[in-house]
Design an enzyme around this catalytic site. Sequence first.
Site, PDB file in Angstrom:
ATOM      1  NE  ARG A  54      -1.635  -2.379   2.807  1.00 51.37           N
ATOM      2  CZ  ARG A  54      -1.902  -3.646   2.523  1.00 51.37           C
ATOM      3  NH1 ARG A  54      -3.051  -3.985   2.031  1.00 51.37           N
ATOM      4  NH2 ARG A  54      -1.014  -4.580   2.757  1.00 51.37           N
ATOM      5  CB  THR A  55       3.264   2.609   2.451  1.00 57.17           C
ATOM      6  OG1 THR A  55       2.418   2.092   3.482  1.00 57.17           O
ATOM      7  CG2 THR A  55       3.750   3.980   2.835  1.00 57.17           C
ATOM      8  CE  LYS A  82      26.446  -4.802  -4.796  1.00 51.70           C
ATOM      9  NZ  LYS A  82      26.671  -3.798  -5.857  1.00 51.70           N
ATOM     10  NE  ARG A 104       6.724   0.772   5.213  1.00 52.88           N
ATOM     11  CZ  ARG A 104       5.510   0.227   5.161  1.00 52.88           C
ATOM     12  NH1 ARG A 104       5.375  -1.038   4.835  1.00 52.88           N
ATOM     13  NH2 ARG A 104       4.432   0.938   5.417  1.00 52.88           N
ATOM     14  CG  HIS A 132       2.836   4.021   8.760  1.00 50.06           C
ATOM     15  ND1 HIS A 132       3.009   4.839   7.656  1.00 50.06           N
ATOM     16  CD2 HIS A 132       2.411   2.824   8.265  1.00 50.06           C
ATOM     17  CE1 HIS A 132       2.706   4.141   6.558  1.00 50.06           C
ATOM     18  NE2 HIS A 132       2.349   2.925   6.904  1.00 50.06           N
TER      19      HIS A 132
HETATM   20  N1   CP Z   1      -0.662  -0.121   5.890  1.00 53.71           N
HETATM   21  C1   CP Z   1       0.563  -0.280   5.345  1.00 53.71           C
HETATM   22  O1   CP Z   1       1.510   0.416   5.681  1.00 53.71           O
HETATM   23  O2   CP Z   1       0.634  -1.271   4.387  1.00 53.71           O
HETATM   24  P1   CP Z   1       1.958  -1.711   3.580  1.00 53.71           P
HETATM   25  O3   CP Z   1       2.892  -2.326   4.594  1.00 53.71           O
HETATM   26  O4   CP Z   1       1.479  -2.684   2.545  1.00 53.71           O
HETATM   27  O5   CP Z   1       2.546  -0.461   2.997  1.00 53.71           O
END
Ligand code: CP
Length: 310
Positions: A54-55, A82, A104, A132
Amino acid sequence: HRHLTGIAGLQPHEIAFLLDEAEQWVDLNRSATKHDGRLAGLTVINAFFEASTRTLLSFEIAGKRLGADTVAMHGSTSSVKKGETLIDTAVTLNAMRADAIVIRHASSGAVGLIADKVDCPVINAGDGRHEHPTQALLDALTIRRRKGRVEGLTVAICGDVLHSRVARSNILALTSLAARVRVVGPPTLLPPALDRMHVEAFTDMDRGLEGADVVMMLRLQSERMAGGLIPSPREYHALWGLTPERLARAAPDALVMHPGPMNRGVEIASSVADDPTRSAITEQVEMGVAVRMACLDVLTRRRRGTPGWA
Ligand code: CP
């Protein structure tokens, strides 16, 4: 430039401003063209050191719909494999003259570390158990659109709160917007010092759901549990899973949310997740694109010579 490393540090009016900005993109995304060129010529790097559907995709789509050149870097196929350090990676991305970097990472605080090393806005797409922020914004937007407000609503955040950056960012955002927030889960999966976060804690699922306007389920994060899951997934579902019977304890029109990815049959029964009137799970995903467009637009405004934050 300003970063978005977390909901912590945002004023309530700044959260509301980002939600207001996202509304226009919901409308554009539902139109046939889905395009606005305001980020033309800008480069957005999506650096993902941890898995995402999603993100990552919604940041890519958000950047492209605003006309930016977007590129993705996946940790598993990068020179991190590496032995390159996080800081050296950040300095490398910076040298490519990115105009925004979305990150992320599995380590809490990693995004803040990178933000100090680069010359462009950095957006946290989830760092360890820390924050998040765009997930909390898309959740708040979903609630606001479905319920007409956030203020005064009772929101029950249920499950693995301890390991959840989604829970942490949502607690900060929803309390900031004056919702009443409860956390509900096994004692071993609730963090300490919850009273300092202005939330009420429940270990009994039925009591925690009583009268709730919004029931937000969390994924059991087995990747962050060194000793494995205690109790077992089956026991967990029996005690803390969201079933139709349990949902009946909440307000009659309670909204069901889950950030995804879901463990069907563990924290949530499929019949609840797929309920066409109560579940807002796919709407959350839709709001994710709009919120990320708003964040990319607002954070790059100063580079584009227009005023940034309200
Ligand atoms: N909700 C969310 O962060 O989903 P993903 O880990 O798929 O990005």
